[in-house]
Design an enzyme around this catalytic site. Sequence first.
Site, PDB file in Angstrom:
ATOM      1  N   PHE A 154       0.600  -1.477   0.088  1.00  0.00           N
ATOM      2  CA  PHE A 154      -0.077  -0.081  -0.136  1.00  0.00           C
ATOM      3  C   PHE A 154       1.013   0.805  -0.190  1.00  0.00           C
ATOM      4  O   PHE A 154      -0.027   1.878   0.138  1.00  0.00           O
ATOM      5  CB  PHE A 154      -0.627  -0.290   1.034  1.00  0.00           C
ATOM      6  CG  PHE A 154      -1.741  -1.796   1.216  1.00  0.00           C
ATOM      7  CD1 PHE A 154      -2.850  -1.410   0.080  1.00  0.00           C
ATOM      8  CD2 PHE A 154      -1.824  -1.957   2.024  1.00  0.00           C
ATOM      9  CE1 PHE A 154      -3.791  -2.733   0.028  1.00  0.00           C
ATOM     10  CE2 PHE A 154      -2.530  -2.587   1.907  1.00  0.00           C
ATOM     11  CZ  PHE A 154      -3.765  -3.126   1.168  1.00  0.00           C
ATOM     12  N   GLY A 155       2.258   1.126  -0.325  1.00  0.00           N
ATOM     13  CA  GLY A 155       2.779   2.322   0.162  1.00  0.00           C
ATOM     14  C   GLY A 155       4.302   1.682  -0.354  1.00  0.00           C
ATOM     15  O   GLY A 155       4.577   1.036  -0.340  1.00  0.00           O
TER      16      GLY A 155
ATOM     17  N   ASP B 142      -0.963 -11.209   8.027  1.00  0.00           N
ATOM     18  CA  ASP B 142       0.120 -10.710   7.668  1.00  0.00           C
ATOM     19  C   ASP B 142       1.396 -10.922   8.225  1.00  0.00           C
ATOM     20  O   ASP B 142       2.145 -10.156   7.010  1.00  0.00           O
ATOM     21  CB  ASP B 142      -0.072  -9.392   6.754  1.00  0.00           C
ATOM     22  CG  ASP B 142       0.406  -8.960   5.724  1.00  0.00           C
ATOM     23  OD1 ASP B 142       0.380 -10.810   4.708  1.00  0.00           O
ATOM     24  OD2 ASP B 142       0.383  -8.231   4.803  1.00  0.00           O
TER      25      ASP B 142
ATOM     26  N   LYS C 253       5.720   5.605   6.048  1.00  0.00           N
ATOM     27  CA  LYS C 253       5.290   5.103   5.489  1.00  0.00           C
ATOM     28  C   LYS C 253       4.469   5.744   4.814  1.00  0.00           C
ATOM     29  O   LYS C 253       3.570   6.467   5.461  1.00  0.00           O
ATOM     30  CB  LYS C 253       4.963   3.795   5.828  1.00  0.00           C
ATOM     31  CG  LYS C 253       3.887   2.828   5.036  1.00  0.00           C
ATOM     32  CD  LYS C 253       3.746   1.385   5.225  1.00  0.00           C
ATOM     33  CE  LYS C 253       1.739   0.919   5.208  1.00  0.00           C
ATOM     34  NZ  LYS C 253       2.220  -0.430   6.116  1.00  0.00           N
TER      35      LYS C 253
ATOM     36  N   VAL D  44       7.828   3.358   1.592  1.00  0.00           N
ATOM     37  CA  VAL D  44       8.645   3.438   3.345  1.00  0.00           C
ATOM     38  C   VAL D  44      10.025   4.050   2.768  1.00  0.00           C
ATOM     39  O   VAL D  44      10.860   3.733   2.141  1.00  0.00           O
ATOM     40  CB  VAL D  44       8.959   2.345   4.441  1.00  0.00           C
ATOM     41  CG1 VAL D  44       9.391   2.579   5.811  1.00  0.00           C
ATOM     42  CG2 VAL D  44       7.676   1.602   4.219  1.00  0.00           C
TER      43      VAL D  44
END
Length: 907
Positions: A723-724, A850, A741, A726
């Site tokens: 999702f992105g 996860d 992040k 860091v």
Amino acid sequence: MRRLSVLFPFSVKCIVLLLIMRSSLEAPSIDAATTGSGNETDHLALLEFKAKIVHDPQNVMSSWNDSAHFCNWEGVTCGRKHKRVTILNLQSQGLVGSLSPYIGNLSFLREIRLRNNTLSGKIPAEFGHLFRLQVLELFFNQLEGKIPSHLSLCSKLRVLDMGFNKLENIPTELTNLSMLIELRMQSNRLTGALPPFIGNLSSLEDFSVAINFLGGSIPDALGQLNRMLAIGLGENNFSGIIPPVIYNISSIRIFSMNGNSLHGSLPSDVGILLPHLQQLQLHDNYLSGSIPVSLSNASKLQQLSLARNNFNANVLVQFGLLKQLQWLILQGNSLGGQGDHGDLNFITSMANCSSLQYMDLSFNHFTGALPTSVANLSSTLRLFAVASNRIYGNLPLGLFDLVNLPRIILQNNQITGTIPAEIGKLQKLEELFLDRNRLFGEIPSSIGNLSSLISLQLDDNKLEGNIPSSFGNCHNLLFLRLSRNTLSGSIPKQFFPASSKLVSVDLSRNHLIGSLPPEIGNLFNLNEFYISYNKLSGNIPVNLGRCSSLEFLFMRSNNIQGTMPMSLISLKGLRQFDLSQNNMSGQIPTYLGKFALEYLNLSFNNFEGEVPTEGVFANVSSISLEGNKRLCGGIQELQLPRCIIDESKKRKLRLVKIVVITISCISGVLILSASLYCWFKKQKRKQSPGSVEMKSFRKLSYQRILKATDGFSTANFLGAGRFGSVYKGTLEEDGAIVAVKVLNLQQRGAEKSFMAECKVLQNIRHRNLVRIMTSCSSIDFQGNDFKALVYEYMPNGNLSKWLHPRSEIYAEPAEQWSLSLLQRMNIAIDVASALDYLHHGCQKPIIHCDLKPGNVLLDDDMVAHIGDFGLAKFLSQLTNPIQSSSVGVRGTVGYAAPGNLTLLFDT
Ligand SMILES: *[C@@H]1O[C@H](CO)[C@@H](O)[C@H](O)[C@H]1NC(C)=O
Ligand SMILES: *[C@@H]1O[C@H](CO)[C@@H](O)[C@H](O)[C@H]1NC(C)=O
Ligand SMILES: *[C@@H]1O[C@H](CO)[C@@H](O)[C@H](O)[C@H]1NC(C)=O
Ligand SMILES: *[C@@H]1O[C@H](CO)[C@@H](O)[C@H](O)[C@H]1NC(C)=O
Ligand SMILES: *[C@@H]1O[C@H](CO)[C@@H](O)[C@H](O)[C@H]1NC(C)=O
Ligand SMILES: *[C@@H]1O[C@H](CO)[C@@H](O)[C@H](O)[C@H]1NC(C)=O
Ligand SMILES: *[C@@H]1O[C@H](CO)[C@@H](O)[C@H](O)[C@H]1NC(C)=O
Ligand SMILES: *[C@@H]1O[C@H](CO)[C@@H](O)[C@H](O)[C@H]1NC(C)=O
């Protein structure tokens, strides 16, 4: 054409004309590119390429704007004269997105280098228009589906590098790529048989389809590839024999076919046929016959890995000639045992192998003594293993000259003699397995010098005398097995020093006397403790209750006496407890019924009084109480007499009850009024602004984050996730180093993931969880929504990096050596404690959802912290099916990749 004549002299014009004619013949659909405005086509194609990149963490494509000609855009190279794009090189930029079909319009393109990004989707068929293409590098992406057959039109292709994607086929049409030198397809989703047409790619030098699902036999046609340097077919399901023609490719350096179902034997002249051989990796097959002596001729051999096959006969290779040998892995065959008992003499010739690192001869039939010449083995050696053979004779003194050696594995042989005091010289030793041999005499006290020792197994020998108190100096020792010897005397209190990290201790079946020293309470990590079948006496030390990690406690058949100390109430994790055949007395404590015990044996003691009925006591098959003559009560199946309490006792009890109730009523009223008072006071205070909670979760602005990360500079880029991306940053106000992040809000689910992570991390704290310092929800300079999370920075990166230092080309034997066993243990413990906290220590149990090595981060001291709570859920939420279906695809309470963490101990 007029425009061209201005630019080019006549001869060039002819060539261009020819090329144009050719391209229009071969690829009729690129007409537009052949007109004078070809540079406009390129321009458009590049913009289309950019449009398909949804995330560009390093901002490489910010230079792709109108302020500069596209030839000056980063990663773009043009021809000097014609100003058309010839090279597109954006490897390792963390780009997320897909491949635009417009790339097919860059008709002058010679090289596409996009390895190590996160490109997904299919490879567009339009790539077939790139008839000048020589290099197509798409290694380490997420590309899927079929490779388009149109690629066969790129007849100049030299390098086709598609490893580590999710591609499904190698189209037959590629047979036309006669200039192909590298074809790499390892770790994809190839199925079926290996197509024989590969044999027609006559220029091929480097071919790998390792780690796929290919099967059937290896086609003979591969034997035609007479320029081959490296062939990788490992980790598939190939069966049959290795076609003899392949040994005719004398140029081969890397020969890797491990992890298949191959039969047959190696040709006796393999070392003569393949004189350039550097790596021969054939482990995990069904190969048989002897190891050809001719390998002595392959003087460049570095890795010989034949483990877990059916090779037999003595090893007669002259290793003295293989000066570059690093790995000799012959484990799990039927080598040796031919009668002359000099099976291991070849070790003598290995003195010349000055780069030797791993030597594993375990699980064979080697017979004879270890030669003293082991002393001459290279100081680079990391493993010396000859377990489960038929080795006899003493431990040669030379073994103790290998002062840099971390692992000696000699268990399950017939080694005799004593353990010499020289063992103390092995300062780097981490694992020493000498169990199941015929060693006798005392354990030398110099064993305490082994300060790196982690695991020691001396069980099942004939060792005698006392346990040396110097054991306490082995500060790193975790696993110790001394059982099944004839050790005597008492257990020295120095055996359990305050600094001890011991996890598993087995002293059972010896002749130990005396009582257990109270210092046992120092072992906070102790998980298994076995002292059955000794002659220990005295009471159970009260301090044993401090070993709160205990799960397995076996004290059977000693002379231990007294009552069960109340302190053992803290051993809540106990699963198996055997105290049978001792002299214990008093009542069976009721707290045992509160534990999650699955096995409890208290038989043949002098326990008396009422048997509890809860927990393990409710299951007659999990407990054993026989041989205790004065027990009563318990569940009916136990068939014990009913308990009789005499009347005077009963009366006393009733009196006590009344007193207790009265006191508790009075104090209850007092406490209630006190707490009401406090509560009112607190309510008043709460209304004042800026409460403590808000402060601990203050917010940062976009500007401040921009500054902290140096404008999200490449130098500060740490990695990209689902999702992105860091970044590393330094906060201006206090100089704290943090990890930021930045959420990619275009990615579906990113917003939800941000909320989930905020919600979870806001409320929990644990040593082994990544700490969130603050968050940022703001607007960036372009007016877009901007969301970021700020964590404490973990200098050692994620665990995945340590477990899989990306091995580039071939499937290598599964040995990962970058983390020591101790580090692996500690990481496993850290992760487990964090999970335990999440599941049991929080108000509402939290499921991470996860958990994988990529989300386990390591700090300066290699302490593990679980991070990335973007998919985390509160348990109550999970039980509600409507709410749990939201983010990502996770729908189960379990973890998606549990197998991943077992890699920690895969050796
Ligand atoms: C394409 O070439 C023409 C003439 O050679 C030139 O005028 C035009 O600016 C070029 N366009 C680009 C995007 O380079
Ligand atoms: C456009 O690209 C140039 C370099 O070619 C760069 O200096 C400039 O910052 C870019 N402009 C934007 C708005 O990104
Ligand atoms: C892959 O790319 C990342 C940056 O995106 C870089 O840090 C890493 O070293 C690259 N890995 C390889 C194997 O090239
Ligand atoms: C380039 O390729 C795309 C898609 O493959 C196509 O639609 C377009 O017409 C082509 N030509 C030009 C001049 O962009
Ligand atoms: C391969 O090349 C041959 C001749 O060179 C040609 O006839 C054939 O059509 C080509 N096949 C493919 C699939 O490109
Ligand atoms: C390989 O080449 C040979 C000889 O040129 C040809 O007969 C055969 O059909 C080709 N095989 C494939 C699968 O293309
Ligand atoms: C491997 O190949 C054998 C036949 O050689 C087949 O029976 C087996 O199912 C295959 N295994 C897998 C996992 O494909
Ligand atoms: C290997 O090459 C030699 C010499 O060219 C030849 O005699 C032999 O038949 C070949 N072996 C195989 C299995 O093709």
